[in-house]
Design a protein around this motif. Structure first.
Motif, PDB file in Angstrom:
ATOM      1  N   MET A 233      22.928  86.381  14.134  1.00 42.82           N
ATOM      2  CA  MET A 233      23.446  85.713  15.318  1.00 42.82           C
ATOM      3  C   MET A 233      24.065  86.755  16.223  1.00 42.82           C
ATOM      4  SD  MET A 233      25.300  82.313  13.752  1.00 42.82           S
ATOM      5  CE  MET A 233      25.362  81.474  15.348  1.00 42.82           C
ATOM      6  N   GLY A 234      24.087  86.441  17.519  1.00 38.46           N
ATOM      7  CA  GLY A 234      24.794  87.302  18.453  1.00 38.46           C
ATOM      8  C   GLY A 234      23.896  87.998  19.462  1.00 38.46           C
ATOM      9  N   ASP A 235      24.553  88.717  20.353  1.00 35.72           N
ATOM     10  CA  ASP A 235      23.894  89.361  21.485  1.00 35.72           C
ATOM     11  C   ASP A 235      23.315  90.718  21.081  1.00 35.72           C
ATOM     12  OD1 ASP A 235      23.105  90.370  23.906  1.00 35.72           O
ATOM     13  OD2 ASP A 235      25.143  90.693  24.647  1.00 35.72           O
ATOM     14  N   LEU A 236      22.068  90.700  20.621  1.00 37.69           N
ATOM     15  CA  LEU A 236      21.394  91.916  20.141  1.00 37.69           C
ATOM     16  C   LEU A 236      21.091  92.888  21.274  1.00 37.69           C
ATOM     17  CD1 LEU A 236      18.902  89.895  18.002  1.00 37.69           C
ATOM     18  CD2 LEU A 236      20.441  91.611  17.029  1.00 37.69           C
ATOM     19  N   TRP A 237      21.162  92.417  22.498  1.00 37.71           N
ATOM     20  CA  TRP A 237      20.713  93.226  23.636  1.00 37.71           C
ATOM     21  C   TRP A 237      21.870  93.766  24.461  1.00 37.71           C
ATOM     22  CZ3 TRP A 237      19.493  88.291  22.262  1.00 37.71           C
ATOM     23  CH2 TRP A 237      18.293  88.161  21.533  1.00 37.71           C
ATOM     24  N   ASP A 238      23.080  93.354  24.085  1.00 37.67           N
ATOM     25  CA  ASP A 238      24.295  93.780  24.778  1.00 37.67           C
ATOM     26  C   ASP A 238      24.232  93.471  26.276  1.00 37.67           C
ATOM     27  OD1 ASP A 238      26.850  94.743  24.690  1.00 37.67           O
ATOM     28  OD2 ASP A 238      26.283  96.833  25.011  1.00 37.67           O
ATOM     29  N   VAL A 239      23.864  92.256  26.597  1.00 36.58           N
ATOM     30  CA  VAL A 239      23.771  91.845  28.004  1.00 36.58           C
ATOM     31  C   VAL A 239      24.863  90.839  28.385  1.00 36.58           C
ATOM     32  CG1 VAL A 239      21.294  92.256  28.197  1.00 36.58           C
ATOM     33  CG2 VAL A 239      22.112  90.005  27.442  1.00 36.58           C
ATOM     34  N   SER A 240      25.636  90.376  27.398  1.00 37.11           N
ATOM     35  CA  SER A 240      26.629  89.348  27.681  1.00 37.11           C
ATOM     36  C   SER A 240      27.860  89.939  28.361  1.00 37.11           C
ATOM     37  CB  SER A 240      27.051  88.655  26.389  1.00 37.11           C
ATOM     38  OG  SER A 240      28.074  87.720  26.660  1.00 37.11           O
ATOM     39  N   PHE A 241      28.463  89.146  29.250  1.00 39.03           N
ATOM     40  CA  PHE A 241      29.711  89.552  29.886  1.00 39.03           C
ATOM     41  C   PHE A 241      30.911  89.208  29.005  1.00 39.03           C
ATOM     42  CE2 PHE A 241      26.784  88.589  33.451  1.00 39.03           C
ATOM     43  CZ  PHE A 241      26.676  89.877  33.929  1.00 39.03           C
ATOM     44  N   SER A 242      30.654  88.445  27.949  1.00 41.74           N
ATOM     45  CA  SER A 242      31.723  88.002  27.057  1.00 41.74           C
ATOM     46  C   SER A 242      31.644  88.739  25.726  1.00 41.74           C
ATOM     47  CB  SER A 242      31.574  86.493  26.827  1.00 41.74           C
ATOM     48  OG  SER A 242      32.406  86.072  25.784  1.00 41.74           O
ATOM     49  N   LYS A 243      32.798  88.831  25.047  1.00 41.57           N
ATOM     50  CA  LYS A 243      32.816  89.452  23.713  1.00 41.57           C
ATOM     51  C   LYS A 243      32.453  88.441  22.627  1.00 41.57           C
ATOM     52  CE  LYS A 243      36.496  92.875  24.499  1.00 41.57           C
ATOM     53  NZ  LYS A 243      37.013  92.374  25.820  1.00 41.57           N
ATOM     54  N   ASP A 244      32.299  87.183  23.009  1.00 43.53           N
ATOM     55  CA  ASP A 244      32.199  86.157  21.969  1.00 43.53           C
ATOM     56  C   ASP A 244      30.860  86.139  21.235  1.00 43.53           C
ATOM     57  OD1 ASP A 244      30.531  84.959  23.835  1.00 43.53           O
ATOM     58  OD2 ASP A 244      31.747  83.149  24.074  1.00 43.53           O
ATOM     59  N   GLU A 245      29.883  86.923  21.682  1.00 46.48           N
ATOM     60  CA  GLU A 245      28.608  87.029  20.962  1.00 46.48           C
ATOM     61  C   GLU A 245      28.594  88.235  20.026  1.00 46.48           C
ATOM     62  OE1 GLU A 245      25.132  86.366  23.580  1.00 46.48           O
ATOM     63  OE2 GLU A 245      26.592  85.659  25.035  1.00 46.48           O
ATOM     64  N   GLN A 246      29.756  88.823  19.806  1.00 50.26           N
ATOM     65  CA  GLN A 246      29.921  89.961  18.901  1.00 50.26           C
ATOM     66  C   GLN A 246      30.922  89.602  17.803  1.00 50.26           C
ATOM     67  OE1 GLN A 246      28.157  92.689  19.212  1.00 50.26           O
ATOM     68  NE2 GLN A 246      27.321  92.462  21.291  1.00 50.26           N
ATOM     69  N   PRO A 247      30.878  90.226  16.616  1.00 53.10           N
ATOM     70  CA  PRO A 247      29.809  91.140  16.207  1.00 53.10           C
ATOM     71  C   PRO A 247      28.521  90.398  15.818  1.00 53.10           C
ATOM     72  CG  PRO A 247      31.348  90.796  14.409  1.00 53.10           C
ATOM     73  CD  PRO A 247      31.901  90.054  15.597  1.00 53.10           C
ATOM     74  N   ILE A 248      27.418  91.098  15.951  1.00 53.18           N
ATOM     75  CA  ILE A 248      26.138  90.575  15.466  1.00 53.18           C
ATOM     76  C   ILE A 248      26.229  90.446  13.954  1.00 53.18           C
ATOM     77  CG2 ILE A 248      23.685  91.129  15.236  1.00 53.18           C
ATOM     78  CD1 ILE A 248      24.161  92.835  17.871  1.00 53.18           C
ATOM     79  N   HIS A 249      25.772  89.345  13.429  1.00 55.11           N
ATOM     80  CA  HIS A 249      25.868  89.125  11.983  1.00 55.11           C
ATOM     81  C   HIS A 249      24.737  88.198  11.529  1.00 55.11           C
ATOM     82  CE1 HIS A 249      27.862  85.797  13.945  1.00 55.11           C
ATOM     83  NE2 HIS A 249      27.773  85.106  12.833  1.00 55.11           N
ATOM     84  N   THR A 250      24.499  88.219  10.221  1.00 54.87           N
ATOM     85  CA  THR A 250      23.422  87.405   9.647  1.00 54.87           C
ATOM     86  C   THR A 250      24.025  86.222   8.901  1.00 54.87           C
ATOM     87  OG1 THR A 250      22.085  89.392   9.365  1.00 54.87           O
ATOM     88  CG2 THR A 250      21.427  87.452   8.108  1.00 54.87           C
ATOM     89  N   VAL A 251      23.450  85.055   9.111  1.00 55.90           N
ATOM     90  CA  VAL A 251      23.881  83.877   8.344  1.00 55.90           C
ATOM     91  C   VAL A 251      22.667  83.211   7.709  1.00 55.90           C
ATOM     92  CG1 VAL A 251      25.880  83.451   9.843  1.00 55.90           C
ATOM     93  CG2 VAL A 251      23.716  82.276  10.306  1.00 55.90           C
ATOM     94  N   LYS A 252      22.936  82.481   6.621  1.00 59.58           N
ATOM     95  CA  LYS A 252      21.916  81.641   6.002  1.00 59.58           C
ATOM     96  C   LYS A 252      22.239  80.196   6.327  1.00 59.58           C
ATOM     97  CE  LYS A 252      20.919  84.357   1.871  1.00 59.58           C
ATOM     98  NZ  LYS A 252      21.122  84.414   0.411  1.00 59.58           N
ATOM     99  N   ILE A 253      21.207  79.434   6.661  1.00 52.84           N
ATOM    100  CA  ILE A 253      21.439  78.005   6.861  1.00 52.84           C
ATOM    101  C   ILE A 253      20.523  77.206   5.945  1.00 52.84           C
ATOM    102  CG2 ILE A 253      22.240  78.249   9.241  1.00 52.84           C
ATOM    103  CD1 ILE A 253      19.480  77.101  10.073  1.00 52.84           C
ATOM    104  N   SER A 254      20.990  76.022   5.569  1.00 52.66           N
ATOM    105  CA  SER A 254      20.201  75.136   4.704  1.00 52.66           C
ATOM    106  C   SER A 254      19.165  74.399   5.536  1.00 52.66           C
ATOM    107  CB  SER A 254      21.132  74.148   4.004  1.00 52.66           C
ATOM    108  OG  SER A 254      22.079  74.860   3.231  1.00 52.66           O
TER     109      SER A 254
END
Ligand SMILES: [Ca+2]
Ligand SMILES: [Ca+2]
Length: 234
Positions: free
Chosen positions: A1-22
């Protein structure tokens, strides 16, 4: 999840991280005015969180009431329902034995199964791909468009970019990604705003990115916020 391209004006898409969902089933379209009217005609327009589920008083509302009967305004049957609160969205979902998606589920779905794509179509979002702010080409809509007017993503989900923002289960906090659990994250335990995802007819292309985190108060009802629903796979 998160902003892999570093284009967001907000910090809220960081840090990039991996999640598992059911496993889940997700509705392929945003919930429509016609569908929401079936719910209203069975359950009425209850007050929850201090607001009716749908704000019929607002001129942007695409549903009307005559006596006890709710119906879509002319020409808007298959447009996404708007002017619905978070409580109204949750109530509709639960009425069908479903629920609202978490933002992790929503992002996984928008990214066609977690692919590293900035937009659901896998490339740059163009006028032929989604209803976002302004008009041009295939996007001839100034406001909402009928659901499914643009091509789906690789999972067969329509309008994951644009048309209406989609309400999610989670409360919003800017720093949630720094403490999110790695399996089925449900969001913070409390907050002032709930997450919404995907941008809308009222927002620019960049706001329709798969990873952008919008937010809205749960008792607010707005002309460019709707929802879709999910069900757990048993
Ligand atoms: Ca448009
Ligand atoms: Ca949408």
């Amino acid at each position: 999840m998160g902003d892999l391209w570093d284009v967001s004006f907000s910090k809220d898409e960081q840090p990039i991280h991996t999640v598992k969902i059911s496993p889940i089933w997700m509705s392929k379209f945003e919930v429509t005015n016609a569908q929401f009217c079936v719910f209203l005609n069975e359950r009425g327009n209850a007050v929850e969180g201090g607001m009716p589920w749908i704000d019929l008083q607002d001129e942007d509302c695409l549903i009307m009431r005559r006596g006890r009967r709710f119906s879509p305004k002319r020409g808007y049957w298959y447009h996404p329902v708007v002017e619905v609160t978070w409580y109204g969205a949750r109530a509709f979902a639960e009425w069908l034995g479903c629920r609202l998606p978490t933002e992790a589920e929503w992002e996984y779905a928008a990214r066609s199964g977690g692919r590293n794509v900035m937009y659901p179509n896998g490339g740059m979002l163009d006028r032929g791909d989604a209803n976002f702010a302004g008009v041009g080409g295939k996007d001839s809509w100034k406001w909402t468009s009928p659901v499914g007017s643009f091509p789906p993503n690789l999972l067969g989900l329509f309008d994951m970019a644009g048309n209406v923002w989609e309400r999610c289960w989670d409360w919003y906090t800017e720093d949630y990604y720094s403490r999110s659990p790695d399996t089925d994250p449900q969001g913070p335990t409390t907050g002032a705003h709930r997450i919404m995802r995907g941008g809308s007819w009222n927002y620019s292309r960049l706001n329709c990115r798969t990873t952008i985190r919008g937010m809205n108060a749960p008792d607010d009802a707005v002309g460019d916020i709707g929802f879709r629903i999910v069900r757990d796979v048993e």
